[in-house]
Write a protein that holds these residues in place. Structure first.
Motif, PDB file in Angstrom:
ATOM      1  N   THR A  16       0.347  -1.472   0.233  1.00  0.00           N
ATOM      2  CA  THR A  16       0.022   0.439   0.232  1.00  0.00           C
ATOM      3  C   THR A  16       0.940   1.115  -0.098  1.00  0.00           C
ATOM      4  N   VAL A  17       0.543   1.925  -0.482  1.00  0.00           N
ATOM      5  CA  VAL A  17       1.013   3.795  -0.717  1.00  0.00           C
ATOM      6  C   VAL A  17       0.343   3.794   1.417  1.00  0.00           C
ATOM      7  N   GLN A  18       1.920   4.627   2.014  1.00  0.00           N
ATOM      8  CA  GLN A  18       1.433   5.287   2.923  1.00  0.00           C
ATOM      9  C   GLN A  18       2.350   6.716   3.216  1.00  0.00           C
ATOM     10  N   ASP A  19       2.124   7.631   4.423  1.00  0.00           N
ATOM     11  CA  ASP A  19       2.718   8.273   4.550  1.00  0.00           C
ATOM     12  C   ASP A  19       2.765   8.779   5.800  1.00  0.00           C
ATOM     13  N   LEU A  20       2.570  10.010   6.602  1.00  0.00           N
ATOM     14  CA  LEU A  20       2.035   9.809   7.573  1.00  0.00           C
ATOM     15  C   LEU A  20       1.264  10.093   8.536  1.00  0.00           C
ATOM     16  N   GLY A 122       9.470  11.590  -3.767  1.00  0.00           N
ATOM     17  CA  GLY A 122       7.339  10.561  -3.400  1.00  0.00           C
ATOM     18  C   GLY A 122       6.662  10.076  -3.942  1.00  0.00           C
ATOM     19  N   ILE A 123       6.349   9.313  -3.571  1.00  0.00           N
ATOM     20  CA  ILE A 123       4.996   8.989  -4.540  1.00  0.00           C
ATOM     21  C   ILE A 123       3.705  10.553  -4.575  1.00  0.00           C
ATOM     22  N   VAL A 124       2.888  10.150  -5.654  1.00  0.00           N
ATOM     23  CA  VAL A 124       2.304  11.724  -5.699  1.00  0.00           C
ATOM     24  C   VAL A 124       1.020  11.426  -5.998  1.00  0.00           C
ATOM     25  N   VAL A 125       0.879  10.524  -5.584  1.00  0.00           N
ATOM     26  CA  VAL A 125      -0.965   9.559  -6.006  1.00  0.00           C
ATOM     27  C   VAL A 125      -2.127  11.195  -5.178  1.00  0.00           C
ATOM     28  N   ASP A 126      -2.714  11.653  -5.963  1.00  0.00           N
ATOM     29  CA  ASP A 126      -3.915  12.042  -5.640  1.00  0.00           C
ATOM     30  C   ASP A 126      -4.283  11.871  -3.657  1.00  0.00           C
ATOM     31  N   PRO A 127      -3.742  13.049  -2.828  1.00  0.00           N
ATOM     32  CA  PRO A 127      -4.377  13.249  -1.448  1.00  0.00           C
ATOM     33  C   PRO A 127      -5.692  13.158  -1.124  1.00  0.00           C
ATOM     34  N   VAL A 128      -6.702  12.411  -0.431  1.00  0.00           N
ATOM     35  CA  VAL A 128      -7.134  12.193   0.181  1.00  0.00           C
ATOM     36  C   VAL A 128      -7.336  12.297   1.609  1.00  0.00           C
ATOM     37  N   LEU A 129      -8.429  13.645   1.986  1.00  0.00           N
ATOM     38  CA  LEU A 129      -8.402  14.310   3.761  1.00  0.00           C
ATOM     39  C   LEU A 129      -6.643  14.701   3.718  1.00  0.00           C
ATOM     40  N   SER A 131      -3.558  13.375   3.177  1.00  0.00           N
ATOM     41  CA  SER A 131      -3.350  11.908   3.256  1.00  0.00           C
ATOM     42  C   SER A 131      -3.298  10.756   1.971  1.00  0.00           C
ATOM     43  N   ARG A 132      -2.322  10.443   2.172  1.00  0.00           N
ATOM     44  CA  ARG A 132      -1.924   9.451   1.000  1.00  0.00           C
ATOM     45  C   ARG A 132      -1.592   8.193   1.395  1.00  0.00           C
ATOM     46  N   SER A 133      -2.351   7.885   2.721  1.00  0.00           N
ATOM     47  CA  SER A 133      -2.256   6.332   3.332  1.00  0.00           C
ATOM     48  C   SER A 133      -3.953   5.693   2.384  1.00  0.00           C
ATOM     49  N   THR A 134      -3.317   4.543   2.673  1.00  0.00           N
ATOM     50  CA  THR A 134      -4.200   3.753   2.504  1.00  0.00           C
ATOM     51  C   THR A 134      -4.973   3.455   3.576  1.00  0.00           C
ATOM     52  N   ASP A 135      -6.479   3.486   4.330  1.00  0.00           N
ATOM     53  CA  ASP A 135      -6.540   3.263   5.527  1.00  0.00           C
ATOM     54  C   ASP A 135      -7.474   1.746   5.074  1.00  0.00           C
ATOM     55  N   VAL A 136      -6.827   1.021   5.881  1.00  0.00           N
ATOM     56  CA  VAL A 136      -8.591  -0.417   5.327  1.00  0.00           C
ATOM     57  C   VAL A 136      -9.130  -0.692   6.266  1.00  0.00           C
ATOM     58  N   LEU A 137      -8.884  -0.142   7.470  1.00  0.00           N
ATOM     59  CA  LEU A 137     -10.401  -0.287   7.951  1.00  0.00           C
ATOM     60  C   LEU A 137     -11.439   0.725   7.289  1.00  0.00           C
ATOM     61  N   ALA A 138     -10.756   1.656   6.716  1.00  0.00           N
ATOM     62  CA  ALA A 138     -12.014   2.617   6.654  1.00  0.00           C
ATOM     63  C   ALA A 138     -12.309   3.000   5.311  1.00  0.00           C
ATOM     64  N   GLY A 139     -11.290   2.015   4.300  1.00  0.00           N
ATOM     65  CA  GLY A 139     -11.961   2.168   2.929  1.00  0.00           C
ATOM     66  C   GLY A 139     -10.982   2.932   2.496  1.00  0.00           C
ATOM     67  N   GLY A 141      -8.654   6.680   0.651  1.00  0.00           N
ATOM     68  CA  GLY A 141      -7.257   6.525   0.036  1.00  0.00           C
ATOM     69  C   GLY A 141      -6.786   5.991  -1.053  1.00  0.00           C
ATOM     70  N   PRO A 142      -5.600   5.691  -1.053  1.00  0.00           N
ATOM     71  CA  PRO A 142      -4.983   4.989  -2.911  1.00  0.00           C
ATOM     72  C   PRO A 142      -5.600   3.622  -2.535  1.00  0.00           C
ATOM     73  N   GLU A 143      -6.625   2.477  -3.495  1.00  0.00           N
ATOM     74  CA  GLU A 143      -6.246   0.958  -3.098  1.00  0.00           C
ATOM     75  C   GLU A 143      -5.550   0.388  -3.092  1.00  0.00           C
ATOM     76  N   GLN A 144      -4.912  -0.358  -2.463  1.00  0.00           N
ATOM     77  CA  GLN A 144      -3.922  -1.482  -2.206  1.00  0.00           C
ATOM     78  C   GLN A 144      -3.641  -1.388  -4.165  1.00  0.00           C
ATOM     79  N   LEU A 145      -1.682  -1.920  -3.630  1.00  0.00           N
ATOM     80  CA  LEU A 145      -1.036  -1.453  -5.199  1.00  0.00           C
ATOM     81  C   LEU A 145      -1.730  -3.298  -6.019  1.00  0.00           C
TER      82      LEU A 145
END
Lengths: 290, 204
Positions: A16-20, A122-129, A131-139, A141-145
Motif C-alpha cells: 500500500t501507499v503510506q505517509d504519516l 515521493g509517491i504523489v498519488v492524489d491525496p484523500v483528506l 493524506s496519501r495513506s491507504t486506511d484498510v479499515l475505513a476504506g 485513500g488509494p486502493e491497495q497496489l
C-alpha cells in the motif's frame, strides 16, 4: 517535462501507499492511519532527501517488483529484505540509483514484517483528506497496489540526501519485548490480570493486519461484565474483548472502541510491534523510561 | 473528572456526562495544550492524543486541570434536514422497548432537534444527542453483519445514520437517501460536531 513513474509488476501479500497519515480528523470518524512502522518510513525518506512525511510504498512480507520509468533514487528500510536492481544485489538502508527501465525487486524478509520503498520526490498519488495513506479499515485513500498500477513520482526536493547508509538495528527474529504502561482501564480487570499479561509471552496470530494484531496467550479476566461506553483509542492500546485475549492496535485502528484497554505499548516500541510477524512471540514488560 | 494516561500517547479524561465532555472539548479545542494532536470526544470521555516526541503527559494533565470548561460553547454549524422513510426493521421492537406506538416513535424522533455531539465508528458517522428522552433504547443483543447505507438507528441516548454499508448493532427505525458521507465532496461529512439535525418523515 515528463515525470518519472513507478510501474507495479507484482506486489506480494499486501503493498500500500503510506505517509504519516491524516491526524486530527476524529471529529468526523476518520482515524490517523499512515505507515505502521513510522520510524522506518521516516528513515527511507531521509535517505532519499525527501521530507520525512512523503508517501512511500509499505510492503508486507516482501514480494514487490516495480519498473522505473525515468531515473530514480530509492531507499528500502524496515524489514530487511533482499533488494535487487536488474538482478544485482543491493543494500537496504542506503540511497540507491535506479536507471530508467530497470526492474527493482524486494524479496521476502528473513525477519520483520513491513519494508518501505521510498523514491526521491515521493509517491504523489492524489491525496484523500490530506493524506496519501491507504486506511484498510475505513476504506479511505488509494486502493491497495496491484500489477499494472502506475505511481507518479514527485519533483526531486532541493536538498540532497546527506546520509550514505544508516546503521539500523534489525527487527528481532525470536521474542520481541515491548514496554507497556498499565491503563487506562486496568481497573476493569482482576488484580491478577496485569501480572498475567507480563508473566508469559503472547503469540502474534495470523488474524493480524494494519488495524491490529490479535494475540494468543493467557486470558485476561475482567472483574465484571459491565458495558464500557465507546471511548477514544490510541495506537499501541491493548484492547481486551470478552474472550480475554488482547488485540494490539496499529495504524488503522478505529478512532473509538467499546472494550477496555488494560495497558498501552510505549510509543517508542509501537514500530517494533508493527514488525512482529504471525507466529512470533511478544513479551510485555512494565515500565521503561517515563 | 478523572485523568487516565494512555502510556505516552494520550490522556483519557473521564467525565460525568456528555455535557461535561462537550464543554471540556469546546474549551480545549479553542486552546490546545502544546503537543496535543487530536481530541476524541465520546459519550463519557475525552481523549487527548499527543505527539510523544513533543508532549509531556504530566504537563498536559496540568493544562487540562487548569482549563475552564466552556458550557454552551459548542460551535454552531447550521441546521441539516434529513428526510427519513420510517420502515426500519426494529421499529416494532423500539415501540415495545419504549412503551410507545410506532407512530409515537416516529413523532418523537421528528419532534425535536438533534445535534451532532461527536464522530466515531466510521468516517462520516455522527453521534446525535439531545433527542426525546423516551427514545433511549439498548443496542441489539445480536449486531447485524450488514446494515445498509443510509439506515437510521437508535442506541442508548443517541441516534445515528450509517454512512456506508457495514456491520452494526443499532436499532434501525428508518432510512434516508441523503448522502451524509462523500469523500470527494467538501465537506465530506455532513454530520460534523455542532451541526443541528431535524429528521422529517418522507414517503417511500
Amino acid at each position: 517535462m515528463t515525470r518519472s513513474t513507478v510501474e507495479v509488476l507484482a506486489t506480494g501479500p499486501l503493498s500500500t501507499v503510506q505517509d504519516l497519515g491524516r491526524p486530527g480528523l476524529s471529529g468526523i470518524g476518520v482515524g490517523t492511519s499512515g505507515a505502521a512502522d513510522r520510524g522506518s518510513l521516516r528513515l527511507a525518506n531521509r535517505l532519499c532527501g525527501n521530507d520525512e512525511s512523503a508517501a512511500a510504498v509499505e510492503v508486507t512480507l516482501g514480494g514487490l517488483t516495480v519498473r522505473a520509468h525515468g531515473d530514480l533514487v530509492i531507499a528500502v528500510t524496515g524489514a530487511p529484505c533482499p533488494v535487487t536492481i536488474d538482478g544485482r544485489g543491493e543494500a537496504p538502508n542506503a540511497p540507491l540509483r535506479v536507471p530508467g527501465g530497470a526492474e527493482v525487486r524486494l524479496g521476502t524478509p528473513e525477519r520483520g514484517l513491513r519494508s518501505y520503498l521510498a523514491v526521491r520526490g515521493g509517491i504523489v498519488v492524489d491525496p484523500v483528506l490530506g493524506s496519501r495513506s491507504t486506511d484498510v479499515l475505513a476504506g479511505l485513500g488509494p486502493e491497495q497496489l496491484g500489477p499494472g498500477r502506475i505511481l507518479p513520482v514527485g519533483p526531486a526536493p532541493h536538498g540532497h540526501p546527506h546520509v550514505d547508509i544508516a546503521p539500523v538495528a534489525p527487527p528481532a527474529i525470536d521474542e520481541v519485548t515491548l514496554d507497556i504502561v498499565p491503563g487506562p482501564r486496568h481497573d476493569w480487570f482482576t488484580p491478577e490480570a496485569l501480572d498475567t499479561l507480563v508473566s508469559r509471552p503472547y503469540e502474534v496470530t495470523a488474524d493480524s493486519n494494519r488495524v491490529g494484531m490479535r494475540l494468543a496467550g493467557p486470558e485476561l479476566p475482567r472483574r465484571d461484565t459491565a458495558e464500557l461506553p465507546s471511548e477514544g483509542m490510541v495506537t499501541g492500546a491493548l484492547q481486551v474483548p470478552p474472550n480475554g485475549l488482547p488485540t494490539l492496535f496499529l495504524a488503522d485502528h478505529p478512532s473509538t472502541g467499546g472494550y477496555p484497554v488494560i495497558a498501552v505499548v510505549r510509543a517508542t516500541h509501537v514500530d517494533q510491534a508493527a514488525q512482529s510477524r504471525p507466529g512470533q512471540r511478544i513479551r510485555f514488560r512494565l515500565g521503561g523510561k517515563r | 473528572m478523572r485523568m487516565l494516561p494512555c502510556a505516552d500517547s494520550g490522556l483519557l479524561v473521564e467525565l460525568r456526562d456528555l455535557d461535561e465532555v462537550l464543554a471540556l472539548y469546546a474549551a480545549l479545542d479553542a486552546d490546545r495544550p502544546p503537543g496535543v494532536v487530536d481530541l476524541v470526544p465520546a459519550a463519557r470521555t475525552l481523549l487527548l492524543r499527543v505527539d510523544p516526541d513533543t508532549a509531556d503527559i504530566a504537563e498536559v494533565q496540568d493544562a487540562v486541570q487548569a482549563t475552564r470548561p466552556s458550557h454552551g460553547g459548542q460551535q454552531e454549524r447550521g441546521l441539516l434536514r434529513v428526510p427519513v422513510v420510517y420502515d426500519g426493521e426494529d421499529l416494532a421492537e423500539v415501540a415495545r422497548l419504549t412503551g410507545l406506538t410506532e407512530r409515537e416513535v416516529v413523532e418523537a424522533h421528528t419532534g425535536t432537534e438533534w445535534r451532532v455531539a461527536f464522530g466515531g465508528f466510521a468516517p462520516g458517522f455522527g453521534y446525535l444527542s439531545g433527542g426525546d428522552s423516551r427514545l433511549v433504547v439498548p443496542r441489539r443483543a445480536e449486531p447485524r453483519t450488514r446494515v445498509p447505507v443510509g439506515a437510521v438507528g437508535l442506541a442508548g441516548e443517541f441516534s445515528g445514520i450509517y454512512p456506508r454499508t457495514s456491520p452494526g448493532g443499532w436499532q434501525l427505525i428508518g432510512r434516508t437517501d441523503l448522502e451524509i458521507w462523500r469523500v470527494d465532496r467538501d465537506p465530506p461529512a455532513l454530520l460534523r460536531p455542532g451541526v443541528r439535525v431535524r429528521f422529517e418523515e418522507a414517503t417511500a
